[in-house]
Scaffold this motif. Structure first.
Motif, PDB file in Angstrom:
ATOM      1  N   LEU A  79       0.886  -1.161   0.000  1.00  0.00           N
ATOM      2  CA  LEU A  79       0.000   0.000   0.000  1.00  0.00           C
ATOM      3  C   LEU A  79       0.923   1.209   0.000  1.00  0.00           C
ATOM      4  N   LEU A  80       0.924   1.972  -1.082  1.00  0.00           N
ATOM      5  CA  LEU A  80       1.907   3.034  -1.284  1.00  0.00           C
ATOM      6  C   LEU A  80       1.299   4.423  -1.176  1.00  0.00           C
ATOM      7  N   PHE A  81       1.982   5.284  -0.401  1.00  0.00           N
ATOM      8  CA  PHE A  81       1.720   6.717  -0.473  1.00  0.00           C
ATOM      9  C   PHE A  81       2.980   7.366  -0.996  1.00  0.00           C
ATOM     10  N   GLN A  82       2.878   8.056  -2.125  1.00  0.00           N
ATOM     11  CA  GLN A  82       4.035   8.745  -2.678  1.00  0.00           C
ATOM     12  C   GLN A  82       3.768  10.240  -2.761  1.00  0.00           C
ATOM     13  N   GLY A  83       4.834  11.018  -2.590  1.00  0.00           N
ATOM     14  CA  GLY A  83       4.685  12.462  -2.689  1.00  0.00           C
ATOM     15  C   GLY A  83       4.938  13.173  -1.376  1.00  0.00           C
ATOM     16  N   GLY A  84       4.405  14.384  -1.282  1.00  0.00           N
ATOM     17  CA  GLY A  84       4.656  15.224  -0.129  1.00  0.00           C
ATOM     18  C   GLY A  84       3.920  14.784   1.124  1.00  0.00           C
ATOM     19  N   MET A  85       4.652  14.736   2.224  1.00  0.00           N
ATOM     20  CA  MET A  85       4.056  14.392   3.512  1.00  0.00           C
ATOM     21  C   MET A  85       3.678  15.686   4.224  1.00  0.00           C
ATOM     22  N   ALA A  86       2.397  15.997   4.204  1.00  0.00           N
ATOM     23  CA  ALA A  86       1.897  17.235   4.781  1.00  0.00           C
ATOM     24  C   ALA A  86       0.700  16.935   5.670  1.00  0.00           C
ATOM     25  N   ARG A  87       0.406  17.870   6.541  1.00  0.00           N
ATOM     26  CA  ARG A  87      -0.750  17.706   7.426  1.00  0.00           C
ATOM     27  C   ARG A  87      -2.053  17.726   6.625  1.00  0.00           C
ATOM     28  N   HIS A  88      -3.053  17.090   7.191  1.00  0.00           N
ATOM     29  CA  HIS A  88      -4.400  17.032   6.618  1.00  0.00           C
ATOM     30  C   HIS A  88      -4.450  16.234   5.311  1.00  0.00           C
ATOM     31  N   ARG A  89      -3.450  15.413   5.074  1.00  0.00           N
ATOM     32  CA  ARG A  89      -3.514  14.501   3.930  1.00  0.00           C
ATOM     33  C   ARG A  89      -3.921  13.094   4.369  1.00  0.00           C
ATOM     34  N   GLY A  90      -4.419  12.989   5.583  1.00  0.00           N
ATOM     35  CA  GLY A  90      -4.882  11.700   6.090  1.00  0.00           C
ATOM     36  C   GLY A  90      -3.767  10.751   6.472  1.00  0.00           C
ATOM     37  N   LEU A  91      -2.571  11.272   6.650  1.00  0.00           N
ATOM     38  CA  LEU A  91      -1.421  10.398   6.880  1.00  0.00           C
ATOM     39  C   LEU A  91      -1.356   9.859   8.309  1.00  0.00           C
ATOM     40  N   ALA A  92      -1.906  10.596   9.266  1.00  0.00           N
ATOM     41  CA  ALA A  92      -1.965  10.070  10.633  1.00  0.00           C
ATOM     42  C   ALA A  92      -2.877   8.841  10.672  1.00  0.00           C
ATOM     43  N   THR A 147      -1.164   5.969   8.711  1.00  0.00           N
ATOM     44  CA  THR A 147      -0.066   5.344   9.460  1.00  0.00           C
ATOM     45  C   THR A 147      -0.595   4.403  10.527  1.00  0.00           C
ATOM     46  N   ALA A 148      -1.605   4.851  11.256  1.00  0.00           N
ATOM     47  CA  ALA A 148      -2.203   3.978  12.271  1.00  0.00           C
ATOM     48  C   ALA A 148      -2.807   2.740  11.623  1.00  0.00           C
ATOM     49  N   ALA A 149      -3.393   2.908  10.430  1.00  0.00           N
ATOM     50  CA  ALA A 149      -3.956   1.756   9.709  1.00  0.00           C
ATOM     51  C   ALA A 149      -2.862   0.784   9.309  1.00  0.00           C
ATOM     52  N   GLY A 150      -1.656   1.305   9.023  1.00  0.00           N
ATOM     53  CA  GLY A 150      -0.543   0.445   8.610  1.00  0.00           C
ATOM     54  C   GLY A 150      -0.213  -0.629   9.625  1.00  0.00           C
ATOM     55  N   GLY A 151      -0.463  -0.351  10.890  1.00  0.00           N
ATOM     56  CA  GLY A 151      -0.202  -1.344  11.928  1.00  0.00           C
ATOM     57  C   GLY A 151      -1.267  -2.414  12.013  1.00  0.00           C
ATOM     58  N   GLY A 152      -2.385  -2.216  11.284  1.00  0.00           N
ATOM     59  CA  GLY A 152      -3.476  -3.184  11.348  1.00  0.00           C
ATOM     60  C   GLY A 152      -3.788  -3.840  10.019  1.00  0.00           C
ATOM     61  N   LEU A 153      -2.860  -3.741   9.067  1.00  0.00           N
ATOM     62  CA  LEU A 153      -3.075  -4.376   7.768  1.00  0.00           C
ATOM     63  C   LEU A 153      -2.881  -5.891   7.855  1.00  0.00           C
ATOM     64  N   PRO A 154      -3.429  -6.646   6.908  1.00  0.00           N
ATOM     65  CA  PRO A 154      -3.196  -8.096   6.887  1.00  0.00           C
ATOM     66  C   PRO A 154      -1.698  -8.410   6.808  1.00  0.00           C
ATOM     67  N   SER A 155      -1.323  -9.612   7.195  1.00  0.00           N
ATOM     68  CA  SER A 155       0.086  -9.979   7.304  1.00  0.00           C
ATOM     69  C   SER A 155       0.840  -9.957   5.979  1.00  0.00           C
ATOM     70  N   ASP A 156       0.110 -10.044   4.857  1.00  0.00           N
ATOM     71  CA  ASP A 156       0.784 -10.041   3.558  1.00  0.00           C
ATOM     72  C   ASP A 156       0.846  -8.653   2.921  1.00  0.00           C
ATOM     73  N   TRP A 157       0.469  -7.614   3.672  1.00  0.00           N
ATOM     74  CA  TRP A 157       0.534  -6.243   3.188  1.00  0.00           C
ATOM     75  C   TRP A 157       1.593  -5.454   3.961  1.00  0.00           C
ATOM     76  N   ARG A 158       2.166  -4.437   3.301  1.00  0.00           N
ATOM     77  CA  ARG A 158       3.059  -3.482   3.947  1.00  0.00           C
ATOM     78  C   ARG A 158       2.671  -2.080   3.482  1.00  0.00           C
TER      79      ARG A 158
END
Length: 215
Positions: free
Chosen positions: A38-51, A54-65
């Protein structure tokens, strides 16, 4: 409207369904080659849903990164959130920005490209970011927040999935990704080629030149 779409990929380019991916994104991120990204590319800025992402990244299925490829003032905050969501550092990875001329080759390693912008302003609500074309150009389907221009294209062409506004949360993002099957992902990947065939810079270039001609 003149959109900042990408050029149509030439034959043999990563946007060509027959082109081979060289594993550069997996290898740079230190990820097993059989893992989905699951890729996010580009500028890391506030209000882009990145918080939330990121929290979702810790709860993805075992075969996802979850992989971030980019830069921005918000990067240090995102890395801190990543350590909380993924203390082992196995699920969330960071890759430095890459040259624009190589971006398509790197993006091609993703299974799904994410655009989780928050609807905090008219700029975000009516946005059509470069990623809306950059992901499909590399044959990568999209997971985006519910903004009119993105939603319309994703639904019209079948190139991905829309996150309902009430589900733009860590649990909501992780749930949607977890529910995606191989056949669904494959269909959306194929649809990316048809989208770029109709939505590429050559289409908007003509509009821009016509505008210049009338000045």
């Amino acid at each position: 409207v003149v959109c900042n779409a990408t050029p149509k990929p030439p034959e043999g380019d990563p946007g060509d369904e027959d082109a081979a991916y060289d594993w550069r994104l997996h290898d740079a991120a230190g990820i097993a080659r059989d893992s989905k990204i699951l890729l996010f590319q580009g500028g890391m800025a506030r209000h882009r849903g990145l918080a939330q992402l990121t929290a979702a990244g810790g709860g993805l299925p075992s075969d996802w990164r979850l992989v971030y490829m980019g830069w921005g003032r918000y990067e240090s905050d995102i890395r801190k959130l990543a350590r909380l969501a993924d203390p082992t550092g196995e699920l969330i990875r960071f890759v430095p920005p890459v040259p624009q001329e190589e971006l398509a080759q790197w993006t091609a390693g993703a299974t799904l490209g994410v655009i989780p912008y928050e609807p905090i302003s008219l700029n975000h609500i009516f946005c059509s970011p470069n990623k809306l074309w950059e992901y499909p150009r590399s044959g990568v389907p999209i997971l985006c927040s519910d903004a009119p221009e993105m939603t319309r294209r994703v639904n019209e062409y079948g190139i991905g999935w829309v996150i309902p506004r009430e589900e733009l949360t860590p649990h909501g993002i992780a749930r949607i990704v977890s529910a995606l099957g191989e056949e669904e992902l494959a269909r959306a990947k194929l649809a990316c080629a048809a989208f770029i065939e109709k939505e590429n810079w050559s289409v908007y270039e003509k509009r821009l030149l016509e505008l210049y001609a009338r000045l």
